[in-house]
Design a protein around this motif. Structure first.
Motif, PDB file in Angstrom:
ATOM      1  N   HIS A 190      -2.083  14.956  -8.366  1.00 40.84           N
ATOM      2  CA  HIS A 190      -1.916  14.150  -9.595  1.00 40.84           C
ATOM      3  C   HIS A 190      -2.428  12.605  -9.720  1.00 40.84           C
ATOM      4  CE1 HIS A 190       1.183  17.186 -10.159  1.00 40.84           C
ATOM      5  NE2 HIS A 190       1.000  17.103 -11.368  1.00 40.84           N
ATOM      6  N   CYS A 191      -3.001  12.393  -8.532  1.00 45.72           N
ATOM      7  CA  CYS A 191      -3.868  10.935  -8.420  1.00 45.72           C
ATOM      8  C   CYS A 191      -4.786  10.826  -9.564  1.00 45.72           C
ATOM      9  CB  CYS A 191      -4.242  10.667  -7.229  1.00 45.72           C
ATOM     10  SG  CYS A 191      -5.248   9.360  -6.894  1.00 45.72           S
ATOM     11  N   PRO A 192      -4.704   9.794 -10.527  1.00 46.79           N
ATOM     12  CA  PRO A 192      -5.738   9.794 -11.519  1.00 46.79           C
ATOM     13  C   PRO A 192      -7.040   9.462 -11.076  1.00 46.79           C
ATOM     14  CG  PRO A 192      -4.198   8.025 -11.795  1.00 46.79           C
ATOM     15  CD  PRO A 192      -3.531   8.921 -10.593  1.00 46.79           C
ATOM     16  N   THR A 193      -7.273   8.805  -9.895  1.00 46.69           N
ATOM     17  CA  THR A 193      -8.560   8.572  -9.400  1.00 46.69           C
ATOM     18  C   THR A 193      -8.717   9.463  -8.136  1.00 46.69           C
ATOM     19  OG1 THR A 193      -7.445   6.704  -7.844  1.00 46.69           O
ATOM     20  CG2 THR A 193      -8.148   6.028  -9.924  1.00 46.69           C
ATOM     21  N   LEU A 194      -8.423  10.552  -8.320  1.00 44.46           N
ATOM     22  CA  LEU A 194      -8.772  11.789  -7.446  1.00 44.46           C
ATOM     23  C   LEU A 194      -8.617  11.419  -5.896  1.00 44.46           C
ATOM     24  CD1 LEU A 194     -11.775  12.952  -9.760  1.00 44.46           C
ATOM     25  CD2 LEU A 194      -9.274  13.541  -9.907  1.00 44.46           C
TER      26      LEU A 194
ATOM     27  N   LYS B  60       0.680  -1.168  -0.192  1.00 46.03           N
ATOM     28  CA  LYS B  60       0.067  -0.178  -0.079  1.00 46.03           C
ATOM     29  C   LYS B  60       0.757   1.217  -0.070  1.00 46.03           C
ATOM     30  CE  LYS B  60      -4.390  -1.354   2.024  1.00 46.03           C
ATOM     31  NZ  LYS B  60      -4.076  -3.000   1.472  1.00 46.03           N
ATOM     32  N   VAL B  61       0.213   2.492  -0.368  1.00 46.07           N
ATOM     33  CA  VAL B  61       1.040   3.688  -0.412  1.00 46.07           C
ATOM     34  C   VAL B  61       0.624   4.044   1.184  1.00 46.07           C
ATOM     35  CG1 VAL B  61       0.975   6.021  -1.179  1.00 46.07           C
ATOM     36  CG2 VAL B  61       0.368   4.247  -2.804  1.00 46.07           C
ATOM     37  N   ARG B  62       1.781   4.714   1.592  1.00 46.88           N
ATOM     38  CA  ARG B  62       1.738   5.154   3.008  1.00 46.88           C
ATOM     39  C   ARG B  62       2.495   6.585   2.929  1.00 46.88           C
ATOM     40  NH1 ARG B  62       1.552  -0.439   4.412  1.00 46.88           N
ATOM     41  NH2 ARG B  62       0.020  -0.753   5.941  1.00 46.88           N
TER      42      ARG B  62
ATOM     43  N   GLU C 218     -10.180   2.625  -5.034  1.00 46.63           N
ATOM     44  CA  GLU C 218      -9.810   3.110  -6.204  1.00 46.63           C
ATOM     45  C   GLU C 218      -8.246   3.037  -6.582  1.00 46.63           C
ATOM     46  OE1 GLU C 218     -12.042   6.626  -6.971  1.00 46.63           O
ATOM     47  OE2 GLU C 218     -13.418   6.043  -5.668  1.00 46.63           O
ATOM     48  N   CYS C 219      -7.537   2.878  -5.660  1.00 50.84           N
ATOM     49  CA  CYS C 219      -6.144   2.991  -5.974  1.00 50.84           C
ATOM     50  C   CYS C 219      -5.564   1.705  -6.547  1.00 50.84           C
ATOM     51  CB  CYS C 219      -5.431   3.070  -4.495  1.00 50.84           C
ATOM     52  SG  CYS C 219      -3.613   2.962  -4.751  1.00 50.84           S
ATOM     53  N   PHE C 220      -4.908   1.953  -7.847  1.00 50.83           N
ATOM     54  CA  PHE C 220      -4.666   0.781  -8.547  1.00 50.83           C
ATOM     55  C   PHE C 220      -2.948   0.726  -8.670  1.00 50.83           C
ATOM     56  CE2 PHE C 220      -5.562   4.383 -11.339  1.00 50.83           C
ATOM     57  CZ  PHE C 220      -4.515   4.187 -12.236  1.00 50.83           C
ATOM     58  N   GLY C 221      -2.212   1.424  -7.812  1.00 51.64           N
ATOM     59  CA  GLY C 221      -0.926   1.341  -7.422  1.00 51.64           C
ATOM     60  C   GLY C 221      -0.093   1.862  -8.472  1.00 51.64           C
ATOM     61  N   CYS C 222      -0.537   2.985  -9.045  1.00 46.28           N
ATOM     62  CA  CYS C 222       0.303   3.376 -10.431  1.00 46.28           C
ATOM     63  C   CYS C 222       1.439   4.156  -9.757  1.00 46.28           C
ATOM     64  CB  CYS C 222      -0.533   4.444 -11.190  1.00 46.28           C
ATOM     65  SG  CYS C 222      -1.021   5.793 -10.244  1.00 46.28           S
ATOM     66  N   MET C 223       1.479   4.460  -8.627  1.00 45.19           N
ATOM     67  CA  MET C 223       2.742   5.218  -8.173  1.00 45.19           C
ATOM     68  C   MET C 223       2.806   6.601  -8.659  1.00 45.19           C
ATOM     69  SD  MET C 223       5.657   2.544  -6.975  1.00 45.19           S
ATOM     70  CE  MET C 223       6.663   3.626  -6.238  1.00 45.19           C
ATOM     71  N   THR C 224       1.795   7.339  -9.319  1.00 47.59           N
ATOM     72  CA  THR C 224       2.149   8.514  -9.525  1.00 47.59           C
ATOM     73  C   THR C 224       2.360   9.348  -8.365  1.00 47.59           C
ATOM     74  OG1 THR C 224       0.890   8.120 -11.554  1.00 47.59           O
ATOM     75  CG2 THR C 224       0.811  10.589 -10.866  1.00 47.59           C
ATOM     76  N   CYS C 225       1.475   9.295  -7.194  1.00 46.87           N
ATOM     77  CA  CYS C 225       1.654  10.264  -6.341  1.00 46.87           C
ATOM     78  C   CYS C 225       2.802  10.035  -5.518  1.00 46.87           C
ATOM     79  CB  CYS C 225       0.553   9.712  -5.168  1.00 46.87           C
ATOM     80  SG  CYS C 225       0.609   7.870  -4.555  1.00 46.87           S
ATOM     81  N   VAL C 226       3.703   9.027  -5.474  1.00 47.90           N
ATOM     82  CA  VAL C 226       4.948   8.633  -4.829  1.00 47.90           C
ATOM     83  C   VAL C 226       5.992   9.441  -5.730  1.00 47.90           C
ATOM     84  CG1 VAL C 226       6.593   6.929  -4.213  1.00 47.90           C
ATOM     85  CG2 VAL C 226       4.199   6.417  -3.866  1.00 47.90           C
TER      86      VAL C 226
ATOM     87  N   ASP D 204      -7.548  11.675  -2.144  1.00 45.20           N
ATOM     88  CA  ASP D 204      -6.937  12.818  -1.443  1.00 45.20           C
ATOM     89  C   ASP D 204      -5.803  12.288  -0.559  1.00 45.20           C
ATOM     90  OD1 ASP D 204      -6.660  15.266  -0.242  1.00 45.20           O
ATOM     91  OD2 ASP D 204      -8.158  15.125   1.193  1.00 45.20           O
ATOM     92  N   VAL D 205      -4.832  11.927  -1.229  1.00 44.35           N
ATOM     93  CA  VAL D 205      -3.789  11.269  -0.702  1.00 44.35           C
ATOM     94  C   VAL D 205      -2.958  11.911   0.453  1.00 44.35           C
ATOM     95  CG1 VAL D 205      -1.291  10.259  -1.229  1.00 44.35           C
ATOM     96  CG2 VAL D 205      -3.078  10.234  -3.013  1.00 44.35           C
ATOM     97  N   GLU D 206      -2.940  13.389   0.291  1.00 45.98           N
ATOM     98  CA  GLU D 206      -2.217  14.219   1.177  1.00 45.98           C
ATOM     99  C   GLU D 206      -2.894  14.402   2.723  1.00 45.98           C
ATOM    100  OE1 GLU D 206      -2.254  18.259  -0.284  1.00 45.98           O
ATOM    101  OE2 GLU D 206      -1.285  19.011   1.821  1.00 45.98           O
TER     102      GLU D 206
HETATM  103  S1  SF4 Z   1      -0.685   4.937  -6.332  1.00 45.53           S
HETATM  104 FE1  SF4 Z   1      -1.957   5.804  -8.257  1.00 45.53          FE
HETATM  105  S2  SF4 Z   1      -4.115   5.498  -7.715  1.00 45.53           S
HETATM  106 FE2  SF4 Z   1      -3.009   4.994  -5.703  1.00 45.53          FE
HETATM  107  S3  SF4 Z   1      -3.093   7.062  -4.732  1.00 45.53           S
HETATM  108 FE3  SF4 Z   1      -1.178   7.064  -5.550  1.00 45.53          FE
HETATM  109  S4  SF4 Z   1      -1.646   8.047  -7.690  1.00 45.53           S
HETATM  110 FE4  SF4 Z   1      -3.511   7.482  -6.741  1.00 45.53          FE
END
Ligand code: SF4
Ligand code: SF4
Length: 157
Positions: A61-65, A44-46, A78-86, A67-69
């Motif tokens: 930048h999260c494609p599925t909107l 998971k993203v932490r 809805e998180c598919f692990g794209c790692m864009t946020c990271v 609120d990561v912050e």
């Molecule tokens: S990994 Fe991708 S989908 Fe999941 S929270 Fe980060 S940007 Fe959004």
């Protein structure tokens, strides 16, 4: 086109204008399957509050909107692990893809995350092949004809 098809398409079009990625986020059965896997996954993203500078880049930048912050752990289906946020996070140690094993939580380097996914992909296929459950209706000749052309193909989306 039947009347029902017309109204379904119209409804989807309107909803997609009102809600970004409406189909993908709320109706796609493949997305639902990925969401279920995402909820059960130990990966998971932490976010680490102490290192976060609240720049808003991850949420933006999260494609599925998502609120990561404002979340410590992304548990959303809805998180598919794209790692864009990271990858967009400018603050080292603020946002990581992590794996939980028992009580230990470890940050995964991007290369390890990719290797994990590729390994899992081939593991599932390998189990299918070894147990005789993996069947394809596409003949081998078709693969041999298409694979050399892969670089010229484009995703229809
Ligand atoms: S990994 Fe991708 S989908 Fe999941 S929270 Fe980060 S940007 Fe959004
Ligand atoms: S991108 Fe990183 S530093 Fe910025 S709000 Fe998100 S977690 Fe915090």
């Amino acid at each position: 086109m039947t009347k029902l098809t017309f109204w379904v398409l119209l409804a989807l079009t309107v909803l997609s204008v009102l809600y970004k990625n409406f189909w993908c986020r709320y109706l796609c059965p493949y997305g639902a399957l990925l969401g279920l896997i995402s909820r059960l996954s130990p990966v998971k993203v932490r976010r680490t509050e102490a290192n976060c500078i609240h720049c808003h880049a991850c949420t933006k930048h999260c494609p599925t909107l998502i609120d990561v912050e404002n979340k410590d752990v992304i548990k959303s289906g809805e998180c598919f692990g794209c790692m864009t946020c990271v990858s967009r996070c400018p603050s080292p140690g603020a946002l990581d893809m992590t794996v939980k094993a028992g009580k230990n939580i470890r940050a995964l380097r991007p290369v390890h995350y990719v290797l994990l996914l590729v390994g899992l992909f081939y593991l599932v296929i390998g189990i299918g092949v070894l147990t005789g459950k993996w069947h394809s209706q596409i003949p081998r000749e078709q693969y041999e004809r298409l694979i050399p052309q892969v670089s010229r193909m484009e995703h229809p989306g």
